[in-house]
Design an enzyme around this catalytic site. Structure first.
Site, short mmCIF file in Angstrom:
data_model
loop_
_atom_site.label_atom_id
_atom_site.label_comp_id
_atom_site.label_asym_id
_atom_site.label_seq_id
_atom_site.Cartn_x
_atom_site.Cartn_y
_atom_site.Cartn_z
N GLU A 48 0.85 -1.19 0.00
CA GLU A 48 0.00 0.00 0.00
C GLU A 48 0.90 1.25 0.00
O GLU A 48 1.91 1.30 0.70
CB GLU A 48 -0.88 -0.01 1.26
CG GLU A 48 -1.85 1.16 1.35
CD GLU A 48 -2.74 1.11 2.59
OE1 GLU A 48 -2.36 0.49 3.60
OE2 GLU A 48 -3.84 1.72 2.54
N LYS A 119 -9.84 1.59 -2.35
CA LYS A 119 -10.05 1.12 -0.98
C LYS A 119 -11.47 1.47 -0.53
O LYS A 119 -11.88 2.64 -0.59
CB LYS A 119 -9.01 1.78 -0.07
CG LYS A 119 -8.95 1.26 1.35
CD LYS A 119 -7.79 1.95 2.06
CE LYS A 119 -7.47 1.35 3.40
NZ LYS A 119 -6.26 1.97 4.00
N CYS A 161 -5.61 -3.19 2.62
CA CYS A 161 -5.34 -3.03 4.04
C CYS A 161 -6.58 -3.13 4.94
O CYS A 161 -7.05 -4.21 5.21
CB CYS A 161 -4.58 -1.71 4.27
SG CYS A 161 -3.66 -1.77 5.83
N1 LIG Z 1 -3.52 1.36 6.04
C1 LIG Z 1 -4.48 0.83 6.74
O1 LIG Z 1 -5.59 0.67 6.29
C2 LIG Z 1 -4.10 0.41 8.12
C3 LIG Z 1 -5.04 -0.60 8.71
C4 LIG Z 1 -4.66 -0.98 10.10
O2 LIG Z 1 -3.58 -0.67 10.57
C5 LIG Z 1 -5.61 -1.75 10.87
O3 LIG Z 1 -5.32 -1.98 12.03
O4 LIG Z 1 -6.66 -2.14 10.36
#
Ligand SMILES: NC(=O)CCC(=O)C(=O)O
Length: 290
Positions: A48, A119, A161
């Site tokens: 990412e 996302k 993510c």
């Molecule tokens: N970049 C993100 O979306 C981080 C996601 C994250 O750290 C989580 O705990 O969920």
């Protein structure tokens, strides 16, 4: 619907040390992708926000148009030159309407753009004394589940993510589209990473009896956001196939034909679901590649 992985697939996860210098990031990506391809990887995943810092302030500064921007062209050329499937982590995207998105682009060995995922679930959290991050201060969430074909291997799902915390995306991709793997470029952090990174990878794998790949930036304690690292590949039984450390490195794994069917034959949850007791969310949910 289930779909066999038709051939062994060698994957590489590039745990890049992303910096504030976009040109340097792209040049390091090129070096790593060339190396991964020369080591036989057929599908390579980037993290990412691989071409910018992961920060709310940086998103508008680094945002590019797609497909006319520099990074789209760079990734397409790199996929073509190396003849691999390239899962381009994510970049900040400036949409036609001026809205910003956190967007992942995937390319075929021909260099063609074969998938675009914005996302869906924005990373908005506040753990007092630990971490506060609000992507929604500048970003807009995407509105679709992304699935695409990578012949001759089969279909994969892609999300970014924080999307991994929402099991519906993976379940719809697995049940409706028969994906053999979910791929998540991601940048967890040193607070939530130790708690949930590996757990979520293994959970999505065991929920759906599919492969799960997570690719993180390397950890950099001098930057504002401390990415967790530990890029990981997990098999349909939730066994860990490979796992990086905290620094910059490439890790490899082989995904095996038949292992999904073997897993599902032994523990047949795919045929034991009780849609008379709860709804099948995959039945009414649309998916697409771009
Ligand atoms: N970049 C993100 O979306 C981080 C996601 C994250 O750290 C989580 O705990 O969920």
């Amino acid at each position: 619907m289930s779909q066999a992985l038709s051939q062994r697939l060698k994957i590489a996860l590039i745990q890049l040390a992303a910096t504030a210098d976009k040109a340097r990031n792209l040049s390091r990506v090129k070096e790593h992708v060339l190396k991964a391809a020369s080591n036989g990887a057929q599908l390579v995943v980037l993290p990412e926000c691989f071409n910018s810092p992961y920060s709310v302030a940086a998103f508008p500064q680094y945002a590019e148009s797609i497909p006319s921007g520099e990074t789209t062209k760079f990734l397409s050329t790199l996929a073509r030159e190396t003849s691999i499937y390239l899962i381009g982590g994510s970049i900040p995207e400036r949409g036609d309407d001026g809205k910003l998105f956190n967007t992942s682009l995937s390319f075929a060995p021909s260099g063609d753009l074969i998938a675009k995922h914005r996302k869906v679930h924005l990373f908005d959290i506040d753990i007092p004394g630990k971490i506060r991050f609000k992507e929604s201060e500048v970003l807009t969430g995407g509105n679709k589940i992304t699935v695409f074909d990578i012949p001759p291997f089969g279909k994969v799902g892609l999300a970014i993510c924080y999307d991994i915390r929402f099991p519906e995306l993976a379940s719809v991709a697995a049940r409706k589209e028969g994906v053999f793997a979910m791929i998540y470029p991601g940048a967890f952090n040193t607070t939530t990473g130790p708690l949930h990174w590996e757990l979520l990878a293994r959970a999505r794998a065991v929920d759906n009896q599919i492969y799960v790949l997570l690719c993180s930036p390397a950890r950099d304690m001098t930057s504002d956001y401390h990415a967790y690292g530990y890029s990981i590949a997990v098999d349909p039984n939730a066994n860990i196939l490979t796992k990086a450390g905290e620094g910059e490195e490439i890790v490899y794994a082989e995904l095996e034909p038949g292992f999904i069917e073997q897993t599902r034959a032994g523990i047949p949850i795919t045929t034991q679901r009780r849609y008379d007791v709860y709804p099948d969310i995959s039945a009414s949910t649309k998916t697409s590649a771009v």
